[in-house]
Scaffold this motif. Structure first.
Motif, mmCIF file in Angstrom:
data_model
loop_
_atom_site.group_PDB
_atom_site.id
_atom_site.type_symbol
_atom_site.label_atom_id
_atom_site.label_comp_id
_atom_site.label_asym_id
_atom_site.label_seq_id
_atom_site.Cartn_x
_atom_site.Cartn_y
_atom_site.Cartn_z
ATOM 1 N N ARG A 45 11.185 -9.778 -16.545
ATOM 2 C CA ARG A 45 11.947 -10.960 -16.155
ATOM 3 C C ARG A 45 13.150 -10.651 -15.280
ATOM 4 N NH1 ARG A 45 14.940 -12.881 -21.765
ATOM 5 N NH2 ARG A 45 15.893 -10.859 -22.301
ATOM 6 N N TYR A 46 13.645 -9.422 -15.309
ATOM 7 C CA TYR A 46 14.776 -9.060 -14.458
ATOM 8 C C TYR A 46 14.398 -8.009 -13.408
ATOM 9 C CZ TYR A 46 17.427 -11.589 -17.985
ATOM 10 O OH TYR A 46 17.894 -12.564 -18.840
ATOM 11 N N VAL A 47 13.120 -7.925 -13.114
ATOM 12 C CA VAL A 47 12.645 -6.985 -12.093
ATOM 13 C C VAL A 47 12.354 -7.763 -10.816
ATOM 14 C CG1 VAL A 47 10.876 -5.301 -11.473
ATOM 15 C CG2 VAL A 47 11.646 -5.479 -13.853
ATOM 16 N N THR A 48 13.129 -7.520 -9.791
ATOM 17 C CA THR A 48 12.896 -8.170 -8.501
ATOM 18 C C THR A 48 13.354 -7.244 -7.378
ATOM 19 O OG1 THR A 48 13.091 -10.273 -7.300
ATOM 20 C CG2 THR A 48 15.107 -9.395 -8.307
ATOM 21 N N GLY A 49 12.731 -7.378 -6.230
ATOM 22 C CA GLY A 49 13.064 -6.541 -5.085
ATOM 23 C C GLY A 49 12.558 -5.119 -5.193
ATOM 24 N N VAL A 50 11.535 -4.909 -6.040
ATOM 25 C CA VAL A 50 11.050 -3.557 -6.333
ATOM 26 C C VAL A 50 9.735 -3.279 -5.610
ATOM 27 C CG1 VAL A 50 10.029 -2.160 -8.190
ATOM 28 C CG2 VAL A 50 12.214 -3.324 -8.539
ATOM 29 N N SER A 51 9.588 -2.065 -5.100
ATOM 30 C CA SER A 51 8.321 -1.575 -4.551
ATOM 31 C C SER A 51 7.703 -0.640 -5.582
ATOM 32 C CB SER A 51 8.558 -0.825 -3.234
ATOM 33 O OG SER A 51 9.082 -1.694 -2.251
ATOM 34 N N LEU A 52 6.663 -1.101 -6.248
ATOM 35 C CA LEU A 52 6.093 -0.381 -7.388
ATOM 36 C C LEU A 52 4.825 0.360 -6.983
ATOM 37 C CD1 LEU A 52 6.007 0.230 -10.447
ATOM 38 C CD2 LEU A 52 4.703 -1.898 -10.717
ATOM 39 N N PRO A 53 4.846 1.705 -6.934
ATOM 40 C CA PRO A 53 3.625 2.440 -6.621
ATOM 41 C C PRO A 53 2.666 2.465 -7.827
ATOM 42 C CG PRO A 53 5.608 3.768 -6.219
ATOM 43 C CD PRO A 53 6.000 2.602 -7.061
ATOM 44 N N VAL A 54 1.402 2.261 -7.549
ATOM 45 C CA VAL A 54 0.334 2.534 -8.520
ATOM 46 C C VAL A 54 -0.617 3.458 -7.759
ATOM 47 C CG1 VAL A 54 -1.372 1.572 -10.104
ATOM 48 C CG2 VAL A 54 0.640 0.213 -9.467
ATOM 49 N N ASP A 55 -0.228 4.718 -7.680
ATOM 50 C CA ASP A 55 -0.776 5.584 -6.622
ATOM 51 C C ASP A 55 -1.262 6.945 -7.095
ATOM 52 O OD1 ASP A 55 1.640 6.798 -7.229
ATOM 53 O OD2 ASP A 55 2.206 7.102 -5.126
ATOM 54 N N ALA A 56 -1.379 7.138 -8.417
ATOM 55 C CA ALA A 56 -1.842 8.426 -8.943
ATOM 56 C C ALA A 56 -1.041 9.599 -8.371
ATOM 57 C CB ALA A 56 -3.336 8.612 -8.687
ATOM 58 N N SER B 18 0.864 -1.177 0.000
ATOM 59 C CA SER B 18 0.000 0.000 0.000
ATOM 60 C C SER B 18 0.899 1.225 0.000
ATOM 61 C CB SER B 18 -0.882 -0.007 1.254
ATOM 62 O OG SER B 18 -1.535 1.228 1.460
ATOM 63 N N THR B 19 0.325 2.381 -0.301
ATOM 64 C CA THR B 19 1.070 3.605 -0.019
ATOM 65 C C THR B 19 1.374 3.687 1.477
ATOM 66 O OG1 THR B 19 -1.059 4.769 0.028
ATOM 67 C CG2 THR B 19 0.248 4.940 -1.988
ATOM 68 N N ALA B 20 0.552 3.019 2.290
ATOM 69 C CA ALA B 20 0.805 2.926 3.728
ATOM 70 C C ALA B 20 1.981 2.023 4.051
ATOM 71 C CB ALA B 20 -0.446 2.425 4.459
ATOM 72 N N GLY B 21 2.547 1.363 3.036
ATOM 73 C CA GLY B 21 3.764 0.606 3.222
ATOM 74 C C GLY B 21 5.007 1.443 2.989
ATOM 75 N N VAL B 22 4.807 2.738 2.693
ATOM 76 C CA VAL B 22 5.907 3.650 2.404
ATOM 77 C C VAL B 22 5.936 4.816 3.388
ATOM 78 C CG1 VAL B 22 6.938 5.140 0.624
ATOM 79 C CG2 VAL B 22 5.786 3.012 -0.034
ATOM 80 N N HIS C 21 2.093 -0.974 -4.559
ATOM 81 C CA HIS C 21 1.678 -0.025 -3.528
ATOM 82 C C HIS C 21 0.556 0.867 -4.073
ATOM 83 C CE1 HIS C 21 5.172 -0.811 -0.800
ATOM 84 N NE2 HIS C 21 5.621 -1.336 -1.933
ATOM 85 N N PRO C 22 -0.681 0.408 -3.942
ATOM 86 C CA PRO C 22 -1.801 1.220 -4.441
ATOM 87 C C PRO C 22 -2.129 2.384 -3.518
ATOM 88 C CG PRO C 22 -2.380 -1.133 -4.275
ATOM 89 C CD PRO C 22 -1.119 -0.915 -3.496
ATOM 90 N N THR C 23 -2.654 3.444 -4.120
ATOM 91 C CA THR C 23 -3.404 4.446 -3.371
ATOM 92 C C THR C 23 -4.787 3.854 -3.107
ATOM 93 O OG1 THR C 23 -4.132 6.748 -3.381
ATOM 94 C CG2 THR C 23 -4.236 5.582 -5.474
ATOM 95 N N GLY C 24 -5.766 4.678 -2.737
ATOM 96 C CA GLY C 24 -7.113 4.176 -2.550
ATOM 97 C C GLY C 24 -7.648 3.558 -3.836
ATOM 98 N N VAL C 25 -8.265 2.380 -3.716
ATOM 99 C CA VAL C 25 -8.779 1.654 -4.869
ATOM 100 C C VAL C 25 -10.291 1.503 -4.723
ATOM 101 C CG1 VAL C 25 -8.577 -0.445 -6.263
ATOM 102 C CG2 VAL C 25 -6.594 0.385 -4.975
ATOM 103 N N ASN C 26 -10.984 1.639 -5.823
ATOM 104 C CA ASN C 26 -12.444 1.585 -5.837
ATOM 105 C C ASN C 26 -12.934 0.143 -5.648
ATOM 106 O OD1 ASN C 26 -15.165 2.124 -6.183
ATOM 107 N ND2 ASN C 26 -15.029 2.326 -8.406
ATOM 108 N N THR C 27 -12.914 -0.297 -4.390
ATOM 109 C CA THR C 27 -13.350 -1.649 -4.022
ATOM 110 C C THR C 27 -14.229 -1.568 -2.783
ATOM 111 O OG1 THR C 27 -11.545 -2.112 -2.467
ATOM 112 C CG2 THR C 27 -11.111 -2.531 -4.817
ATOM 113 N N PRO C 28 -14.919 -2.668 -2.449
ATOM 114 C CA PRO C 28 -15.763 -2.659 -1.248
ATOM 115 C C PRO C 28 -14.995 -2.426 0.047
ATOM 116 C CG PRO C 28 -16.430 -4.434 -2.714
ATOM 117 C CD PRO C 28 -15.151 -3.873 -3.270
#
Length: 269
Positions: free
Chosen positions: A253-264, A157-161, A199-206
């Motif tokens: 294939r060579y991406v590992t150990g990465v924290s990827l934000p999808v956070d707008a 989550s963004t809360a993981g950062v 690491h998502p920001t708020g997501v439109n889910t229940p």
């Protein structure tokens, strides 16, 4: 045209609805067969309605409509025996396991860290951190034994950062899975198994769109936790799923150990 995950098998936790359902469907769209599970009943400290059996059945239908195979079970990420039985059954039926999408999680809120109850803290950590470890623990031996490499994607989550008021238990768990990911990335690299977090920001889910969270997010502290840089209040589940598909594919294939934000752009504010 073959999908990017043709012939692969993916394990998805928390698959009954929301992000988990979206991940299962997107992975299936790219050619993967799916092993999916969710707890499908209410937990004591969760203040919003959780998924039910019918939700998991709908996920199965959506995957089957794509002409992909899916095995679904109701299982709790805190139950190691149930997770191991599911993985063993899935590998026995589909012949392999290539992708783990450790998505299952709960959310909660307290006035502050020191008035949070022990039950709130312990259930959150058990589901959002220990449950991820138990999911990976059940899955990794089969992936190593098969010798095909693979990809593990853990939903943080963004809360993981960064820290966020009123959510110390959630923030701690989501930071914790980043440390778990970084350790696993080193341990599993010799087996060509890549491990990353999203690491998502708020997501439109229940989990976010419900009466309880609406009240929380209308407060001053809650509003701080959902302020994106891009002009969008929340992202959609498929936005996270697309990142997971990429991380699971040969394109990463060579991406590992990465924290990827999808956070707008949330983390840039």
């Amino acid at each position: 045209m073959a999908g990017r995950l043709e012939g692969k098998v993916a394990l998805v936790s928390g698959a009954a609805r929301g992000q988990g359902r979206s991940h299962a469907v997107r992975l299936a769209q790219e050619g993967a067969d799916i092993i999916a599970f969710d707890i499908c009943h209410q937990l004591d400290t969760v203040p919003y309605p959780m998924a039910v059996s019918e939700d998991l059945e709908q996920t199965a239908k959506l995957v089957e409509d794509l002409d992909r195979r899916i095995l679904t079970r109701e299982a709790d990420v805190r139950d190691s025996a149930a997770l191991q039985a599911l993985v063993d059954e899935g590998v026995g039926e589909f012949g392999r396991l290539d992708v783990v999408c450790a998505n299952a999680g709960i959310a909660g809120f307290a006035e502050n860290t020191w008035t949070m109850t022990e039950d709130q803290w312990e259930e959150m950590i058990a589901v959002n951190l220990t449950g991820v470890w138990k999911t990976v623990k059940a899955a990794v031996p089969s992936m190593i034994e098969a010798g095909n490499g693979g990809s593990i994607v853990i939903t943080s989550s963004t809360a993981g950062v960064k820290g966020m008021p009123g959510t110390a238990h959630y923030v701690s768990a989501k930071h914790g899975v980043v440390g778990l990911m970084r350790t696993l990335a080193n341990e599993l690299a010799p087996h060509s198994i890549r491990v990353n977090t999203v690491h998502p920001t708020g997501v439109n889910t229940p989990m976010i769109v419900n009466d309880f969270m609406a009240e929380v997010l209308s407060s001053d502290d809650g509003a701080i936790n959902l302020q994106n840089a891009l002009p969008v209040g929340m992202v959609e589940p498929v936005d996270i799923s697309n990142a997971i598909v990429w991380l699971a594919s040969e394109e990463a294939r060579y991406v590992t150990g990465v924290s990827l934000p999808v956070d707008a752009g949330f983390l840039q504010r």
